[in-house]
Design an enzyme around this catalytic site. Structure first.
Site, PDB file in Angstrom:
ATOM      1  N   ASP A  25       4.211 -10.785  -1.819  1.00 44.28           N
ATOM      2  CA  ASP A  25       4.286 -11.688  -0.674  1.00 44.28           C
ATOM      3  C   ASP A  25       4.111 -13.141  -1.092  1.00 44.28           C
ATOM      4  OD1 ASP A  25       1.620 -11.406  -1.374  1.00 44.28           O
ATOM      5  OD2 ASP A  25       1.013 -10.473   0.493  1.00 44.28           O
ATOM      6  N   ASN A  57      -8.447  -5.724   7.089  1.00 43.93           N
ATOM      7  CA  ASN A  57      -7.959  -5.041   8.301  1.00 43.93           C
ATOM      8  C   ASN A  57      -6.962  -3.935   7.935  1.00 43.93           C
ATOM      9  OD1 ASN A  57      -5.723  -6.438   7.536  1.00 43.93           O
ATOM     10  ND2 ASN A  57      -5.599  -7.742   9.345  1.00 43.93           N
ATOM     11  N   HIS A  73      -4.398  -4.298   5.802  1.00 44.80           N
ATOM     12  CA  HIS A  73      -3.036  -4.735   5.459  1.00 44.80           C
ATOM     13  C   HIS A  73      -2.720  -4.501   3.984  1.00 44.80           C
ATOM     14  CE1 HIS A  73      -4.320  -9.245   4.805  1.00 44.80           C
ATOM     15  NE2 HIS A  73      -4.281  -8.627   3.647  1.00 44.80           N
ATOM     16  N   GLU A 106       0.578  -6.551   8.495  1.00 45.40           N
ATOM     17  CA  GLU A 106      -0.623  -6.547   9.320  1.00 45.40           C
ATOM     18  C   GLU A 106      -0.614  -5.345  10.269  1.00 45.40           C
ATOM     19  OE1 GLU A 106      -2.896  -8.519   8.468  1.00 45.40           O
ATOM     20  OE2 GLU A 106      -2.437 -10.648   8.713  1.00 45.40           O
TER      21      GLU A 106
HETATM   22  C1  GLP Z   1      -4.269 -11.061   0.909  1.00 45.30           C
HETATM   23  C2  GLP Z   1      -2.930 -10.595   0.292  1.00 45.30           C
HETATM   24  C3  GLP Z   1      -2.955  -9.130  -0.046  1.00 45.30           C
HETATM   25  C4  GLP Z   1      -4.307  -8.811  -0.672  1.00 45.30           C
HETATM   26  C5  GLP Z   1      -5.350  -8.899   0.394  1.00 45.30           C
HETATM   27  C6  GLP Z   1      -6.778  -8.677  -0.089  1.00 45.30           C
HETATM   28  O1  GLP Z   1      -4.129 -11.713   2.123  1.00 45.30           O
HETATM   29  N1  GLP Z   1      -1.766 -10.881   1.050  1.00 45.30           N
HETATM   30  O2  GLP Z   1      -1.871  -8.805  -0.894  1.00 45.30           O
HETATM   31  O3  GLP Z   1      -4.306  -7.527  -1.202  1.00 45.30           O
HETATM   32  O4  GLP Z   1      -5.225 -10.054   1.183  1.00 45.30           O
HETATM   33  O5  GLP Z   1      -7.289  -9.796  -0.717  1.00 45.30           O
HETATM   34  P1  GLP Z   1      -8.624  -9.786  -1.563  1.00 45.30           P
HETATM   35  O6  GLP Z   1      -8.329  -9.062  -2.822  1.00 45.30           O
HETATM   36  O7  GLP Z   1      -8.921 -11.238  -1.812  1.00 45.30           O
HETATM   37  O8  GLP Z   1      -9.656  -9.119  -0.726  1.00 45.30           O
END
Ligand code: GLP
Length: 243
Positions: free
Chosen positions: A67, A136, A138, A143
């Site tokens: 993404d 959440n 995702h 989402e």
């Molecule tokens: C972000 C990314 C995801 C990632 C997630 C968790 O917003 N878009 O690809 O896996 O949130 O992030 P973190 O590893 O900082 O908890």
């Protein structure tokens, strides 16, 4: 599903790096799907170490990131392209042309997303997709909602995700409201999926994703239907989830 419970964040990162390194040793021309967020930072550092020690090469590897924020240029220090350069690409022998991140700077969402999906197809699909887990549920920026988005698309970020990611920006107001993300179908089409999860604050959503019903309200739960998933979590995340 294969499950590894590691004692610490460092052990989780090392285990995940070992799996990716093994993939590259078995098939040096692999196509990897890559993730951002704070969870994979240790794993990327371990892969850089493996490269420097001559254990692996990225020379023939192709990558596609999950993404990118819509509206951020590759030079923006919170763009996912910038993150990838800083944490991995700048330190290994990968061909810059073989690294793809959705083009957040392209305001034409349909063109940006369609060409991304097409490029993944032309590369022959993804051999190994790395995933983190959002608070959440995702995956990428898919989402919670009433359906599973199939292909790469523009996604509006939920308030909770913008709040969670605000820690990287000067203020929440600066967090983009939308992103381009691979769809759940794009992720499910990967031949192997590797998810890493760390910390007690992810325990609840980890339980919902892997021990609860499959529902688009917990996008990661669809992974229960993937034939080749490896889940690597640290003790803090797993103990809370299994309780
Ligand atoms: C972000 C990314 C995801 C990632 C997630 C968790 O917003 N878009 O690809 O896996 O949130 O992030 P973190 O590893 O900082 O908890």
């Amino acid at each position: 599903m294969q499950l590894f419970i590691e004692e610490t964040y460092e052990d989780m990162s090392r285990r995940a790096a070992d799996l990716i390194a093994a993939q590259l040793i078995v098939d040096p021309t692999s196509t990897l799907g890559l993730a951002t967020g704070s969870t994979p930072i240790g794993l990327y550092a371990d892969l850089v170490e493996d490269f420097q020690a001559d254990r692996i090469s990225f020379e023939q590897v192709t990558t596609f990131n999950l993404d990118e924020y819509r509206g951020l240029s590759p030079e923006h220090d919170q763009s996912y392209r910038y993150f990838m350069q800083k944490n991995l690409f700048d330190h290994v022998d990968i061909d810059p042309e073989a690294t793809s991140v959705p083009d957040g700077a392209n305001p034409d969402a349909q063109a940006a997303c369609e060409s991304y999906e097409q490029a993944i197809g032309e590369a022959g699909g993804i051999d190994l997709q790395l995933l983190g887990l959002g608070h959440n549920g995702h995956i990428g920026f898919n989402e919670p909602c009433d359906h599973f988005p199939v292909r790469t698309h523009e996604a509006a970020l939920t308030e909770s995700t913008r709040q969670a990611n605000a820690r990287f920006f000067a203020s929440e107001a600066e967090v983009p409201a939308a992103a381009y993300t691979m769809g759940v179908g794009t992720v499910m089409a990967a031949r192997r999926v590797l998810m890493i999860v760390t910390g007690a604050d992810k325990a609840d959503i980890l339980r919902k994703a892997f021990l609860g019903p499959v529902t688009p309200w917990v996008p990661a739960s669809i992974l229960q239907f993937h034939p080749d998933v490896t889940l690597i979590c640290d003790r803090a995340a797993w103990d809370g989830a299994a309780r």
